[in-house]
Every structure is written in C-alpha cells, then in structure tokens.
Design a protein around this motif. Structure first.
Motif, PDB file in Angstrom:
ATOM      1  N   MET A   1      66.371   2.841  10.840  1.00  0.00           N
ATOM      2  CA  MET A   1      67.505   3.350  10.059  1.00  0.00           C
ATOM      3  C   MET A   1      67.133   4.691   9.435  1.00  0.00           C
ATOM      4  SD  MET A   1      69.774   1.171   7.364  1.00  0.00           S
ATOM      5  CE  MET A   1      69.056   1.648   5.814  1.00  0.00           C
ATOM      6  N   ALA A   2      68.041   5.645   9.520  1.00  0.00           N
ATOM      7  CA  ALA A   2      67.722   6.968   8.968  1.00  0.00           C
ATOM      8  C   ALA A   2      68.893   7.497   8.142  1.00  0.00           C
ATOM      9  CB  ALA A   2      67.409   7.931  10.098  1.00  0.00           C
ATOM     10  N   GLU A   3      68.543   8.094   7.031  1.00  0.00           N
ATOM     11  CA  GLU A   3      69.570   8.729   6.202  1.00  0.00           C
ATOM     12  C   GLU A   3      69.730  10.172   6.646  1.00  0.00           C
ATOM     13  OE1 GLU A   3      67.968   8.221   2.266  1.00  0.00           O
ATOM     14  OE2 GLU A   3      69.225   6.449   1.909  1.00  0.00           O
ATOM     15  N   LEU A   4      70.974  10.588   6.842  1.00  0.00           N
ATOM     16  CA  LEU A   4      71.245  11.985   7.191  1.00  0.00           C
ATOM     17  C   LEU A   4      71.617  12.695   5.896  1.00  0.00           C
ATOM     18  CD1 LEU A   4      71.612  13.862   9.719  1.00  0.00           C
ATOM     19  CD2 LEU A   4      74.049  13.388   9.484  1.00  0.00           C
ATOM     20  N   LYS A   5      70.840  13.749   5.544  1.00  0.00           N
ATOM     21  CA  LYS A   5      71.041  14.392   4.243  1.00  0.00           C
ATOM     22  C   LYS A   5      71.612  15.803   4.349  1.00  0.00           C
ATOM     23  CE  LYS A   5      67.563  11.769   1.761  1.00  0.00           C
ATOM     24  NZ  LYS A   5      66.211  11.780   1.200  1.00  0.00           N
ATOM     25  N   ALA A   6      72.295  16.218   3.299  1.00  0.00           N
ATOM     26  CA  ALA A   6      72.867  17.566   3.240  1.00  0.00           C
ATOM     27  C   ALA A   6      71.751  18.580   3.034  1.00  0.00           C
ATOM     28  CB  ALA A   6      73.883  17.660   2.114  1.00  0.00           C
ATOM     29  N   SER A   7      71.730  19.640   3.844  1.00  0.00           N
ATOM     30  CA  SER A   7      70.689  20.661   3.699  1.00  0.00           C
ATOM     31  C   SER A   7      71.111  21.757   2.727  1.00  0.00           C
ATOM     32  CB  SER A   7      70.363  21.261   5.054  1.00  0.00           C
ATOM     33  OG  SER A   7      71.555  21.686   5.673  1.00  0.00           O
ATOM     34  N   MET A   8      72.339  21.680   2.239  1.00  0.00           N
ATOM     35  CA  MET A   8      72.786  22.647   1.229  1.00  0.00           C
ATOM     36  C   MET A   8      73.965  22.055   0.450  1.00  0.00           C
ATOM     37  SD  MET A   8      75.050  25.408   3.358  1.00  0.00           S
ATOM     38  CE  MET A   8      76.591  24.913   4.143  1.00  0.00           C
ATOM     39  N   ASP A  25      70.238  12.137  19.490  1.00  0.00           N
ATOM     40  CA  ASP A  25      69.420  13.060  18.715  1.00  0.00           C
ATOM     41  C   ASP A  25      69.941  14.491  18.906  1.00  0.00           C
ATOM     42  OD1 ASP A  25      67.411  14.315  17.366  1.00  0.00           O
ATOM     43  OD2 ASP A  25      65.839  13.893  18.824  1.00  0.00           O
ATOM     44  N   GLY A  26      70.237  15.196  17.813  1.00  0.00           N
ATOM     45  CA  GLY A  26      70.703  16.579  17.906  1.00  0.00           C
ATOM     46  C   GLY A  26      72.214  16.725  17.915  1.00  0.00           C
ATOM     47  N   MET A  35      79.990  28.939   0.672  1.00  0.00           N
ATOM     48  CA  MET A  35      79.844  30.394   0.572  1.00  0.00           C
ATOM     49  C   MET A  35      80.170  31.094   1.894  1.00  0.00           C
ATOM     50  SD  MET A  35      76.515  30.545  -1.833  1.00  0.00           S
ATOM     51  CE  MET A  35      76.733  30.837  -3.581  1.00  0.00           C
ATOM     52  N   LYS A  36      81.259  30.714   2.507  1.00  0.00           N
ATOM     53  CA  LYS A  36      81.742  31.329   3.738  1.00  0.00           C
ATOM     54  C   LYS A  36      80.844  31.069   4.950  1.00  0.00           C
ATOM     55  CE  LYS A  36      82.349  35.670   2.713  1.00  0.00           C
ATOM     56  NZ  LYS A  36      82.862  37.018   2.486  1.00  0.00           N
ATOM     57  N   MET A  37      80.019  30.029   4.881  1.00  0.00           N
ATOM     58  CA  MET A  37      79.140  29.721   6.007  1.00  0.00           C
ATOM     59  C   MET A  37      79.279  28.249   6.358  1.00  0.00           C
ATOM     60  SD  MET A  37      75.034  30.048   6.030  1.00  0.00           S
ATOM     61  CE  MET A  37      74.076  29.657   7.477  1.00  0.00           C
ATOM     62  N   GLU A  38      79.327  27.937   7.660  1.00  0.00           N
ATOM     63  CA  GLU A  38      79.365  26.538   8.050  1.00  0.00           C
ATOM     64  C   GLU A  38      78.016  26.146   8.633  1.00  0.00           C
ATOM     65  OE1 GLU A  38      81.993  28.380  10.120  1.00  0.00           O
ATOM     66  OE2 GLU A  38      82.606  28.662   8.040  1.00  0.00           O
ATOM     67  N   ILE A  39      77.537  25.000   8.206  1.00  0.00           N
ATOM     68  CA  ILE A  39      76.260  24.496   8.718  1.00  0.00           C
ATOM     69  C   ILE A  39      76.494  23.108   9.320  1.00  0.00           C
ATOM     70  CG2 ILE A  39      73.928  23.748   8.109  1.00  0.00           C
ATOM     71  CD1 ILE A  39      74.044  26.639   7.709  1.00  0.00           C
ATOM     72  N   PRO A  40      76.305  22.973  10.621  1.00  0.00           N
ATOM     73  CA  PRO A  40      76.412  21.641  11.215  1.00  0.00           C
ATOM     74  C   PRO A  40      75.174  20.815  10.848  1.00  0.00           C
ATOM     75  CG  PRO A  40      76.202  23.364  12.908  1.00  0.00           C
ATOM     76  CD  PRO A  40      75.950  24.009  11.588  1.00  0.00           C
ATOM     77  N   ILE A  41      75.386  19.564  10.503  1.00  0.00           N
ATOM     78  CA  ILE A  41      74.268  18.672  10.215  1.00  0.00           C
ATOM     79  C   ILE A  41      74.189  17.684  11.377  1.00  0.00           C
ATOM     80  CG2 ILE A  41      73.233  17.073   8.550  1.00  0.00           C
ATOM     81  CD1 ILE A  41      73.712  19.842   7.355  1.00  0.00           C
ATOM     82  N   ALA A  42      73.060  17.718  12.079  1.00  0.00           N
ATOM     83  CA  ALA A  42      72.916  16.937  13.306  1.00  0.00           C
ATOM     84  C   ALA A  42      72.045  15.711  13.085  1.00  0.00           C
ATOM     85  CB  ALA A  42      72.305  17.819  14.394  1.00  0.00           C
ATOM     86  N   GLY A  47      71.172   6.694  18.022  1.00  0.00           N
ATOM     87  CA  GLY A  47      71.502   5.400  17.428  1.00  0.00           C
ATOM     88  C   GLY A  47      72.985   5.288  17.204  1.00  0.00           C
ATOM     89  N   SER A  48      73.373   4.369  16.328  1.00  0.00           N
ATOM     90  CA  SER A  48      74.800   4.286  16.036  1.00  0.00           C
ATOM     91  C   SER A  48      75.023   4.603  14.556  1.00  0.00           C
ATOM     92  CB  SER A  48      75.338   2.900  16.380  1.00  0.00           C
ATOM     93  OG  SER A  48      74.919   1.979  15.404  1.00  0.00           O
ATOM     94  N   VAL A  49      76.228   5.136  14.284  1.00  0.00           N
ATOM     95  CA  VAL A  49      76.553   5.536  12.916  1.00  0.00           C
ATOM     96  C   VAL A  49      76.911   4.274  12.129  1.00  0.00           C
ATOM     97  CG1 VAL A  49      78.073   6.954  11.485  1.00  0.00           C
ATOM     98  CG2 VAL A  49      77.396   7.746  13.764  1.00  0.00           C
ATOM     99  N   LYS A  50      75.997   3.835  11.255  1.00  0.00           N
ATOM    100  CA  LYS A  50      76.223   2.603  10.511  1.00  0.00           C
ATOM    101  C   LYS A  50      77.239   2.839   9.393  1.00  0.00           C
ATOM    102  CE  LYS A  50      73.941  -1.145   8.088  1.00  0.00           C
ATOM    103  NZ  LYS A  50      73.371  -1.179   6.742  1.00  0.00           N
ATOM    104  N   GLU A  51      77.064   3.970   8.719  1.00  0.00           N
ATOM    105  CA  GLU A  51      77.948   4.227   7.588  1.00  0.00           C
ATOM    106  C   GLU A  51      78.127   5.730   7.372  1.00  0.00           C
ATOM    107  OE1 GLU A  51      76.534   2.486   3.938  1.00  0.00           O
ATOM    108  OE2 GLU A  51      78.324   3.088   2.833  1.00  0.00           O
ATOM    109  N   LEU A  52      79.366   6.145   7.114  1.00  0.00           N
ATOM    110  CA  LEU A  52      79.625   7.531   6.718  1.00  0.00           C
ATOM    111  C   LEU A  52      79.812   7.522   5.215  1.00  0.00           C
ATOM    112  CD1 LEU A  52      82.074   8.604   9.553  1.00  0.00           C
ATOM    113  CD2 LEU A  52      79.844   9.648   9.090  1.00  0.00           C
ATOM    114  N   LYS A  53      79.032   8.333   4.515  1.00  0.00           N
ATOM    115  CA  LYS A  53      79.054   8.301   3.043  1.00  0.00           C
ATOM    116  C   LYS A  53      80.014   9.329   2.456  1.00  0.00           C
ATOM    117  CE  LYS A  53      75.324   5.593   1.972  1.00  0.00           C
ATOM    118  NZ  LYS A  53      75.401   4.439   1.064  1.00  0.00           N
TER     119      LYS A  53
END
Lengths: 70, 449
Positions: A1-8, A25-26, A35-42, A47-53
């Motif tokens: 299980m892995a937590e996907l975290k916000a990088s900004m 993966d990816g 601030m006018k920039m979009e950052i995709p979080i990969a 695996g499968s998406v267990k929960e969207l927070k």
C-alpha cells in the motif's frame, strides 16, 4: 500500500482516475494547479486505487495525501 | 494630460506604475481581489476598489467589473501593466469605447502581434528574419508529425495565444511530440480560449535577446538597446541584463535598426519589445513581439536613465518623443533577478505566508517588491514576489554587487529561489557570459522531477 502525496501546495485541478481503477507505475492520478502551473502527480507503483482522498477544486498543502494505491 | 489612471494589475508592477504617477502628479486607482486586500499596492494608490473573489476570471480578468470601476472612479486612462489584460485587444477596444485612454498600442496591432502566427507573417513582411517553421497553425497532430520530419528535431511547439512559457514545449522525437501536442493544445484552449498550435525548428543553445522600442503616434521610433534574458527555467526568465555581454556593436545596431524599421512598418506606438533568438554566430531570428511593458524593463531604465512608464504615459497623451536615437544613453551594466516563491531545486510553486523579510541596501541596489513582511503569497497568481535590480559601472561590478545583495536577501516562511539565484550569480559560466537558454540545465544542479 502506498500513499500518493502532493509535491506542492495548490488546487486539485483534475482527478484523472477513479477508485478501484487499476493503474501502472508512472500513470497520472491527480493534476495539481498552483501559481499558473500544473503538476501531474503520478503513481509510484502499479496497483489499484484503493481510495481517493481529494476532489477536484480542493486545496491541498505540500505533503497531503491525495490517494492510496495498493 | 491624463489626470487619473486606473491600474488594471497587481503586485510589484502596480506599485511601479503608482510611483511614476506620483512623480507626474497623476491620481491612481488600484483594483484588487480578496486575496490582495492586504497588498502594498492597494494602500499606496490614491483610491482602491475591490474586484471580487481571488480567481482571475472574477478579478483581474473581469473586464466588465474593471470598466465599471473606471467609470465610477472617473479615470481618464487605464494602464494594464504586464500579463492579465495587457495584451487583450478586446479589452483595449472596450476601454476606448468607454472613452478611456488605453496606455499601449492600438488594439489592431495588439491583436496582430498577439497571435504568433499573424505576428510571424507580419514581421516577415516587415523584413525580420524568422526561425524555420510553419507560418500558420497546425491542422492536427498528424500534420505536426509531418512538418517535424521535414524541418528536423528538436522542434518547438507553441500555443498561438500563449505567453510566459505556458503552452510552449521543446520536443526531441515523435512520441514526445504527440504527447506534447495534445497536452498543450488542451491547456491553451483552457487558458486562452484558443487551441491553435504552431511549430518551428529549435535553434540549439540560443540566447534570448530582446530589443526595447519606444514609438510615438507621429511615426517616430527609437530602440533602447537590448536585454539578454537567456537564464530561464520552464521557459520563463529568471535573470535579465542590459547590455548583453555577447552582442557585438554591429549586431546590436543591426537588431535595433531592424526592430525600429519593423515597428514603423506596422504602425506601432507606445513601448514594445521584440524578442529574438540569437545563435552562436550572432544570427538573430524574430520570435514574438510583446505589446506592453515587460517585467524586466528596469534594466533598460538603469542603463538609459529613462522612466519607461513615464514614456508610456506621455506617448498615450499624444506627446512626441522628446529625444532621438542619438540621445539614447548606454551607461554601465544592469542585472535583474526575479525572486520567485518556489522550490529552488524543483521549481515547484511554494505559496504561503512570509514570516520574515529582510532586504539588502546599498549602492546600485533597486527593489521592485510585491509583498511585505507577513504577506500571504497566494496560489492564485504568478510566483514572482519581487525583483532585485543591480547596477554597476561594469558587468563584473554588477555581479559582485548582486552576490553581496543576495547574501543579505532573506525571505522566511515560504520557499524561495534565492539559493538558485546565488548559485547562478556565483557561477564561473555566468561571470564568463556563457549564458545560453540551457544555462540552468547545463550548469546548475537540478533534481529530476
């Protein structure tokens, strides 16, 4: 299980997968906007998406958990 | 003469415009979003009006509301600054229909230069050399792939309506091109309401050098030398200087004269900037024209002794330029660094609250500052919070002063790019003037994103 975290801090611009979906993966899970920039979080593992927070439009801080992948 | 100006902008540029207005005894009206209620520009203007919610569509891009305030406050003119509505021809037309002076060029010329495709065509006719590419928008991704094959990789993909690095990407192969085309087209459609994309050959290791011009409504035009803005991250400028340490006297004169000839050919008036790529053999290629004041205008002011905002206002009032090309000075060397609220390694935005702010003072130091100690830097707007402008008699003196100033520049509570700026200023390659647009990738340690 892995937590996907916000990088900004910023707004959740798009959530591009659904709960239960299989991801590789990816693959982009959430796109943050700040601030006018979009950052995709990969996914950092396959695996499968267990929960969207977060929902589109939510404000998140750097380090906040966006999704749980298992 | 204009008596009262509404500044349709925020941050440091709003303060910059207020400063010149005070000097000229012109009243100022600030407009601000809820996120900016506490910002310095709001209290420094003679009057300030709330626009609405922080989102730009409800605030700084809300044309109807801005015009209502202009009418209510009885202003004669609108200064758009840079970004936001500054290059929006429809806004300029709306100002004129409302009987207001728009401080900038004619809406028709703005529109022409605002579309990169139109600008390319027009400037080619006006005699400027162009980067090889297609002079119309791409039909679809298949055509992008075809054209790229003909002109060869790497290529640059750009949104016709884009700017500030948004919607622009360099790609090295077909797979990257396909991904970039679709992503950038979508973004351009969303950001600018125009998804037109165009393609051109990427000049390898170029320098970004731009010519500042001033033109009045009588057909007189001068060039105020160049600014070199090669040190960039994400295609956005980080360090700008004037003059360029790279250009020969001959190229400087050639570029300046070509720029003046071009703006006269298109009937341009007010301040404007022609951006060029310059290759290692000093060949120059026209990129685009910015029909407004630039972020980096202070370095030009430092070497010429001119106040560009004052010149803009005088031209908008219908005054003739009071000097000719021979009168334009080039004294000393000026460097500007942009202070961004962002991670110095990843360049990720870092909004938040400033808990401490300490600025260096001394000879040759000028500050353009959007914030104060305890300001909240909002995630709704651009990450630039300040500009540090340094003047020296020589480039070396300016660099030494810059290093000293950065060592005493403290921003606490949020991440800032000060460590990156220090690294650039101290780098041997920067000192040697080896400033091509890949400078940061090439010389500065970077974390893979």
């Amino acid at each position: 299980m892995a937590e996907l975290k916000a990088s900004m801090a910023g707004n959740v611009w798009k959530v591009v997968v659904g709960e239960g979906e299989t991801v590789t993966d990816g693959q982009d899970i959430v796109i943050l906007e700040s601030m006018k920039m979009e950052i995709p979080i990969a996914a950092e593992q396959s695996g499968s998406v267990k929960e969207l927070k977060v929902n589109e439009g939510d404000f998140v801080n750097e380090g906040d958990v966006l999704a749980i992948i298992e | 003469m204009i008596q009262k100006i509404l500044i349709a902008n925020r941050g440091e540029i709003a303060r910059r415009i207020i400063r010149t207005c005070k000097k000229l005894n012109i009243q100022t009206v600030a407009i601000y979003s809820e996120a900016d209620a506490d910002a310095p520009f709001v209290s420094e203007a003679d009057e300030a009006y709330l626009l609405g919610a922080p989102q730009v569509q409800q605030s700084y891009l809300n044309v109807q509301k801005i015009l209502e305030i202009a009418s209510l406050a009885k202003v004669d003119a609108i200064h758009p600054g840079y970004g936001f509505l500054s290059e929006n021809a429809d806004f300029a037309r709306s100002c004129q229909s409302a009987g207001l002076i728009f401080i900038g060029p004619s809406p028709d010329v703005m529109q022409q230069m605002g579309s990169k495709v139109e600008a390319r065509k027009t400037m080619e006719q006006a005699g400027l050399p162009l980067v090889p590419g297609l002079s119309r928008p791409l039909i679809d991704v298949d055509e992008a792939v075809q054209v790229a094959k003909q002109i060869g990789y790497p290529i640059m993909l750009k949104a016709s309506a884009g700017g500030g690095g948004i919607g622009m990407q360099s790609v090295d192969n077909e797979a990257e091109l396909i991904k970039a085309f679709e992503g950038n087209q979508k973004r351009a459609q969303m950001f600018f309401g125009n998804g037109d994309m165009f393609i051109e050959k990427r000049i390898l290791q170029p320098r970004h050098i731009e010519i500042q011009i001033l033109a009045d409504t009588f057909g007189n035009a001068v060039y105020l030398w160049e600014r070199e803005c090669s040190v960039q991250r994400r295609h956005q400028k980080v360090v700008e200087e004037a003059p360029s340490s790279f250009l020969s006297e001959e190229t400087r004169r050639k570029m300046g004269e070509a720029a003046v000839k071009a703006v006269q050919a298109i009937g341009y008036y007010n301040a404007g900037t022609l951006e060029f790529l310059v290759d290692h053999e000093q060949n120059f290629y026209f990129l685009e024209m910015n029909t407004r004041l630039q972020v980096e205008h202070p370095v030009t002011e430092e070497i010429t002794g001119l106040d560009l905002v004052e010149q803009q206002i005088r031209i908008a009032c219908g005054e003739k330029l009071s000097f000719t090309q021979n009168d334009v000075k080039l004294e000393g060397h000026a460097i500007e660094v942009r202070v961004y609220a962002e991670d110095p390694k990843t360049f990720y935005p870092a909004p938040g609250k400033i808990t401490d702010l300490q600025l260096p003072n001394g000879e040759g130091i000028r500050h353009e500052l959007a914030v104060h100690n305890q300001s909240v830097v909002s995630h709704f707007y651009d990450p630039m919070i300040a500009k540090l402008v340094i003047k020296g008699e020589t480039r070396n003196e300016a660099i030494e002063r810059l290093k000293e100033a950065l060592a005493h520049y403290k921003v606490q509570g949020i991440k800032s790019n000060i460590p990156l700026l220090e690294e650039i200023a101290a780098h041997e390659a920067f000192k040697n003037g080896d400033t091509t647009t890949d400078f940061i990738d090439k010389y500065i340690k970077k974390v893979t994103i």
